[in-house]
Design a protein around this motif. Structure first.
Motif, PDB file in Angstrom:
ATOM      1  N   PRO A  87      12.298  12.535   0.592  1.00 26.98           N
ATOM      2  CA  PRO A  87      11.696  13.030   1.841  1.00 26.98           C
ATOM      3  C   PRO A  87      10.187  12.868   1.901  1.00 26.98           C
ATOM      4  O   PRO A  87       9.631  12.524   2.961  1.00 26.98           O
ATOM      5  CB  PRO A  87      12.113  14.503   1.865  1.00 26.98           C
ATOM      6  N   SER A  88       9.476  13.113   0.794  1.00 25.09           N
ATOM      7  CA  SER A  88       8.014  12.973   0.810  1.00 25.09           C
ATOM      8  C   SER A  88       7.608  11.529   1.046  1.00 25.09           C
ATOM      9  O   SER A  88       6.659  11.242   1.794  1.00 25.09           O
ATOM     10  CB  SER A  88       7.425  13.490  -0.506  1.00 25.09           C
ATOM     11  N   PHE A  89       8.320  10.584   0.432  1.00 23.65           N
ATOM     12  CA  PHE A  89       8.016   9.176   0.643  1.00 23.65           C
ATOM     13  C   PHE A  89       8.289   8.776   2.086  1.00 23.65           C
ATOM     14  O   PHE A  89       7.513   8.033   2.704  1.00 23.65           O
ATOM     15  CB  PHE A  89       8.850   8.306  -0.298  1.00 23.65           C
ATOM     16  N   LYS A  90       9.385   9.271   2.617  1.00 21.82           N
ATOM     17  CA  LYS A  90       9.743   8.962   4.004  1.00 21.82           C
ATOM     18  C   LYS A  90       8.694   9.502   4.964  1.00 21.82           C
ATOM     19  O   LYS A  90       8.368   8.858   5.977  1.00 21.82           O
ATOM     20  CB  LYS A  90      11.112   9.568   4.320  1.00 21.82           C
ATOM     21  N   MET A  91       8.156  10.662   4.654  1.00 30.40           N
ATOM     22  CA  MET A  91       7.128  11.264   5.501  1.00 30.40           C
ATOM     23  C   MET A  91       5.867  10.408   5.525  1.00 30.40           C
ATOM     24  O   MET A  91       5.303  10.142   6.594  1.00 30.40           O
ATOM     25  CB  MET A  91       6.798  12.673   4.995  1.00 30.40           C
ATOM     26  N   VAL A  92       5.426   9.952   4.370  1.00 33.39           N
ATOM     27  CA  VAL A  92       4.220   9.118   4.299  1.00 33.39           C
ATOM     28  C   VAL A  92       4.439   7.795   5.013  1.00 33.39           C
ATOM     29  O   VAL A  92       3.601   7.342   5.804  1.00 33.39           O
ATOM     30  CB  VAL A  92       3.822   8.887   2.832  1.00 33.39           C
ATOM     31  N   ASP A  93       5.572   7.149   4.753  1.00 34.46           N
ATOM     32  CA  ASP A  93       5.834   5.832   5.334  1.00 34.46           C
ATOM     33  C   ASP A  93       5.902   5.892   6.854  1.00 34.46           C
ATOM     34  O   ASP A  93       5.253   5.102   7.555  1.00 34.46           O
ATOM     35  CB  ASP A  93       7.133   5.265   4.770  1.00 34.46           C
ATOM     36  N   SER A  94       6.681   6.823   7.391  1.00 36.58           N
ATOM     37  CA  SER A  94       6.869   6.892   8.838  1.00 36.58           C
ATOM     38  C   SER A  94       5.589   7.304   9.555  1.00 36.58           C
ATOM     39  O   SER A  94       5.258   6.764  10.626  1.00 36.58           O
ATOM     40  CB  SER A  94       8.004   7.866   9.167  1.00 36.58           C
ATOM     41  N   THR A  95       4.840   8.248   8.985  1.00 35.62           N
ATOM     42  CA  THR A  95       3.612   8.709   9.632  1.00 35.62           C
ATOM     43  C   THR A  95       2.557   7.607   9.679  1.00 35.62           C
ATOM     44  O   THR A  95       1.920   7.379  10.718  1.00 35.62           O
ATOM     45  CB  THR A  95       3.064   9.944   8.906  1.00 35.62           C
ATOM     46  N   MET A  96       2.365   6.928   8.558  1.00 29.65           N
ATOM     47  CA  MET A  96       1.342   5.890   8.527  1.00 29.65           C
ATOM     48  C   MET A  96       1.710   4.712   9.416  1.00 29.65           C
ATOM     49  O   MET A  96       0.865   4.177  10.152  1.00 29.65           O
ATOM     50  CB  MET A  96       1.122   5.427   7.087  1.00 29.65           C
ATOM     51  N   MET A  97       2.956   4.285   9.381  1.00 27.13           N
ATOM     52  CA  MET A  97       3.362   3.159  10.219  1.00 27.13           C
ATOM     53  C   MET A  97       3.217   3.492  11.695  1.00 27.13           C
ATOM     54  O   MET A  97       2.765   2.656  12.493  1.00 27.13           O
ATOM     55  CB  MET A  97       4.797   2.772   9.899  1.00 27.13           C
ATOM     56  N   HIS A  98       3.576   4.712  12.073  1.00 30.55           N
ATOM     57  CA  HIS A  98       3.453   5.108  13.474  1.00 30.55           C
ATOM     58  C   HIS A  98       1.996   5.110  13.917  1.00 30.55           C
ATOM     59  O   HIS A  98       1.662   4.591  15.003  1.00 30.55           O
ATOM     60  CB  HIS A  98       4.075   6.491  13.667  1.00 30.55           C
ATOM     61  N   ASN A  99       1.093   5.651  13.103  1.00 32.15           N
ATOM     62  CA  ASN A  99      -0.315   5.725  13.482  1.00 32.15           C
ATOM     63  C   ASN A  99      -0.973   4.347  13.485  1.00 32.15           C
ATOM     64  O   ASN A  99      -1.806   4.049  14.360  1.00 32.15           O
ATOM     65  CB  ASN A  99      -1.068   6.652  12.526  1.00 32.15           C
ATOM     66  N   LEU A 118       0.826  -1.203   0.000  1.00 32.59           N
ATOM     67  CA  LEU A 118       0.000   0.000   0.000  1.00 32.59           C
ATOM     68  C   LEU A 118       0.862   1.256   0.000  1.00 32.59           C
ATOM     69  O   LEU A 118       0.565   2.222  -0.720  1.00 32.59           O
ATOM     70  CB  LEU A 118      -0.934  -0.012   1.211  1.00 32.59           C
ATOM     71  N   LEU A 119       1.934   1.272   0.771  1.00 29.21           N
ATOM     72  CA  LEU A 119       2.809   2.439   0.809  1.00 29.21           C
ATOM     73  C   LEU A 119       3.473   2.678  -0.543  1.00 29.21           C
ATOM     74  O   LEU A 119       3.651   3.831  -0.959  1.00 29.21           O
ATOM     75  CB  LEU A 119       3.865   2.250   1.901  1.00 29.21           C
ATOM     76  N   SER A 124     -13.001   5.387  13.050  1.00 27.44           N
ATOM     77  CA  SER A 124     -12.253   5.750  11.854  1.00 27.44           C
ATOM     78  C   SER A 124     -11.208   6.793  12.248  1.00 27.44           C
ATOM     79  O   SER A 124     -11.527   7.779  12.933  1.00 27.44           O
ATOM     80  CB  SER A 124     -13.181   6.305  10.771  1.00 27.44           C
ATOM     81  N   VAL A 125      -9.959   6.578  11.817  1.00 28.10           N
ATOM     82  CA  VAL A 125      -8.834   7.423  12.230  1.00 28.10           C
ATOM     83  C   VAL A 125      -8.117   7.930  10.989  1.00 28.10           C
ATOM     84  O   VAL A 125      -7.902   7.171  10.030  1.00 28.10           O
ATOM     85  CB  VAL A 125      -7.848   6.639  13.129  1.00 28.10           C
ATOM     86  N   LEU A 126      -7.768   9.213  10.989  1.00 29.52           N
ATOM     87  CA  LEU A 126      -6.976   9.792   9.906  1.00 29.52           C
ATOM     88  C   LEU A 126      -5.523   9.401  10.119  1.00 29.52           C
ATOM     89  O   LEU A 126      -4.878   9.801  11.098  1.00 29.52           O
ATOM     90  CB  LEU A 126      -7.138  11.314   9.891  1.00 29.52           C
ATOM     91  N   LEU A 127      -4.989   8.625   9.179  1.00 29.32           N
ATOM     92  CA  LEU A 127      -3.610   8.147   9.283  1.00 29.32           C
ATOM     93  C   LEU A 127      -2.612   9.120   8.671  1.00 29.32           C
ATOM     94  O   LEU A 127      -1.501   9.277   9.185  1.00 29.32           O
ATOM     95  CB  LEU A 127      -3.480   6.779   8.607  1.00 29.32           C
ATOM     96  N   TYR A 128      -2.997   9.759   7.573  1.00 32.79           N
ATOM     97  CA  TYR A 128      -2.086  10.719   6.926  1.00 32.79           C
ATOM     98  C   TYR A 128      -2.908  11.655   6.061  1.00 32.79           C
ATOM     99  O   TYR A 128      -3.893  11.249   5.444  1.00 32.79           O
ATOM    100  CB  TYR A 128      -1.039  10.008   6.067  1.00 32.79           C
ATOM    101  N   SER A 129      -2.477  12.908   6.001  1.00 28.79           N
ATOM    102  CA  SER A 129      -3.102  13.911   5.142  1.00 28.79           C
ATOM    103  C   SER A 129      -2.017  14.852   4.646  1.00 28.79           C
ATOM    104  O   SER A 129      -1.265  15.424   5.453  1.00 28.79           O
ATOM    105  CB  SER A 129      -4.185  14.689   5.885  1.00 28.79           C
ATOM    106  N   SER A 130      -1.935  15.005   3.329  1.00 25.22           N
ATOM    107  CA  SER A 130      -0.946  15.918   2.765  1.00 25.22           C
ATOM    108  C   SER A 130      -1.298  17.374   3.047  1.00 25.22           C
ATOM    109  O   SER A 130      -0.433  18.247   2.982  1.00 25.22           O
ATOM    110  CB  SER A 130      -0.838  15.695   1.255  1.00 25.22           C
ATOM    111  N   ALA A 131      -2.563  17.649   3.369  1.00 22.11           N
ATOM    112  CA  ALA A 131      -2.955  19.017   3.713  1.00 22.11           C
ATOM    113  C   ALA A 131      -2.484  19.403   5.109  1.00 22.11           C
ATOM    114  O   ALA A 131      -2.235  20.581   5.380  1.00 22.11           O
ATOM    115  CB  ALA A 131      -4.470  19.175   3.614  1.00 22.11           C
TER     116      ALA A 131
END
Length: 362
Positions: free
Chosen positions: A85-97, A37-38, A63-70
């Motif tokens: 950096p953008s990919f790293k941001m999505v991966d780390s944020t979603m995995m943490h949540n 998915l990532l 229902s929980v917001l896992l990531y939002s680019s806004a």
């Protein structure tokens, strides 16, 4: 061409993913699913700089917001020279949540004395409310920025807003009404709904959602090729799908859920006012309404239409009779004699001649 906004609803029911990891011949566990998915989400971000993304996790009961680019996280992940950096941001944020929410579910299960594999099916309808608000907010922001850039020209609309639902749970018939309301709201906002059933039986609601909004519905038979399905089917925005070959539905299940029993029915009764489906017609309600209906005398109703007509008992087929009779009996003419022909309104027999105006001479 403007950027495309993608909202993803991910089914993260622990019990269903546990069953998916045991299903043969193509087992798929939650860790492998998140990894693929990532990769798909990073491909959407890399497709165009203006593309935006919002990911919602549908956990049991919430229902929980896992990531939002806004609204990106304030804490940036550690820099890595081998990753964008953008990919790293999505991966780390979603995995943490995701890990945080799963740990809280396990803690709640232990406190309540439940098993960690307690069978809970997700409910995706709460995510639609947040998605609609998110799309409306992005549309208003886009219109405001476009109006400022074009110096008073008519603002444009957000390009290609769409929703992708990744489900592993069966339908919840109790949520039929909220899901259908969400589908109608998506139609009004011109939002395309795509659906992918990864594990479990085919879902009626997701088929209807994709069909009514012009999206694509796929039931995975080869779950080991999940990333290929996501990339080839759901990565292109709706504006370019007419130029490529996108898988379509071979059949669509249009069955509805019973309003009273919450079961999906093949044949049922439909209310003519609210269009609700019922498995069994409430005969007691019909009897109560029939008893409360005001009754008018048939003779009075006939005289109100024709004041010169005598007060004569009327049959249910509109013909007059000297005495009431049951179905199958011979009506009686004047004087109580049997009569085989029709009866005029004044009680006299007539034939099917042209002179009486009730039939043809042929």
């Amino acid at each position: 061409m403007n950027g495309s906004h993608l909202s993803v609803v991910v089914d993260l029911s622990p019990s269903q993913w546990h069953l998916s990891s045991l299903h043969q011949p193509y087992p798929l566990d939650l860790r492998s699913f998140v990894s693929q998915l990532l990769a798909f989400l990073n491909a959407h971000i890399a497709s165009r700089h203006e593309n935006s993304l919002a990911v919602f996790g549908a956990f049991p009961g919430k229902s929980v917001l896992l990531y939002s680019s806004a609204n990106p996280p304030t804490e940036t992940p550690p820099s890595d020279a081998n990753s964008f950096p953008s990919f790293k941001m999505v991966d780390s944020t979603m995995m943490h949540n995701i890990v945080q929410q799963l740990d809280s579910l396990n803690q709640d299960s232990v406190e309540e004395g439940l098993s960690c594999t307690f069978s809970l099916s997700n409910n995706i309808s709460p995510s639609f409310s947040t998605i609609r608000l998110d799309i409306n907010r992005l549309t208003l922001e886009f219109n405001a920025s476009t109006a400022n850039a074009t110096e008073g020209l008519e603002p444009l609309t957000l390009s290609d807003p769409r929703v992708l639902i990744l489900s592993v749970s069966p339908d919840q018939t109790a949520s039929y009404i909220p899901v259908m309301n969400s589908i109608f709201s998506a139609q009004k906002l011109k939002v395309t709904i795509d659906a992918c059933q990864i594990y479990g039986p085919e879902t009626v609601f997701l088929q209807q959602a994709a069909h009514l909004t012009g999206g694509s519905y796929i039931y995975l038979e080869r779950r080991d090729a999940l990333l290929q399905y996501l990339t080839m089917t759901f990565l292109p925005p709706p504006s370019v799908r007419h130029t490529i070959s996108v898988p379509t539905q071979d059949k669509i299940d249009f069955r509805a859920a019973c309003f009273c029993h919450k079961n999906i029915v093949d044949v049922g009764f439909v209310c003519s006012v609210c269009l609700s489906s019922f498995t069994k017609f409430p005969i007691k309600t019909l009897q109560r309404l029939n008893a409360a209906r005001p009754s008018l005398p048939l003779a009075s109703a006939s005289q109100s239409r024709n004041p010169s007509a005598p007060s004569t008992p009327m049959k249910t087929d509109g013909r007059a009779s000297a005495t009431p009779f049951r179905s199958g009996e011979t009506p009686l003419g004047p004087g109580g004699l049997p009569h085989s022909g029709n009866i005029n309104v004044n009680g006299t027999p007539h034939t099917n001649g042209a002179k009486n105006g009730l039939g043809s001479s042929g």
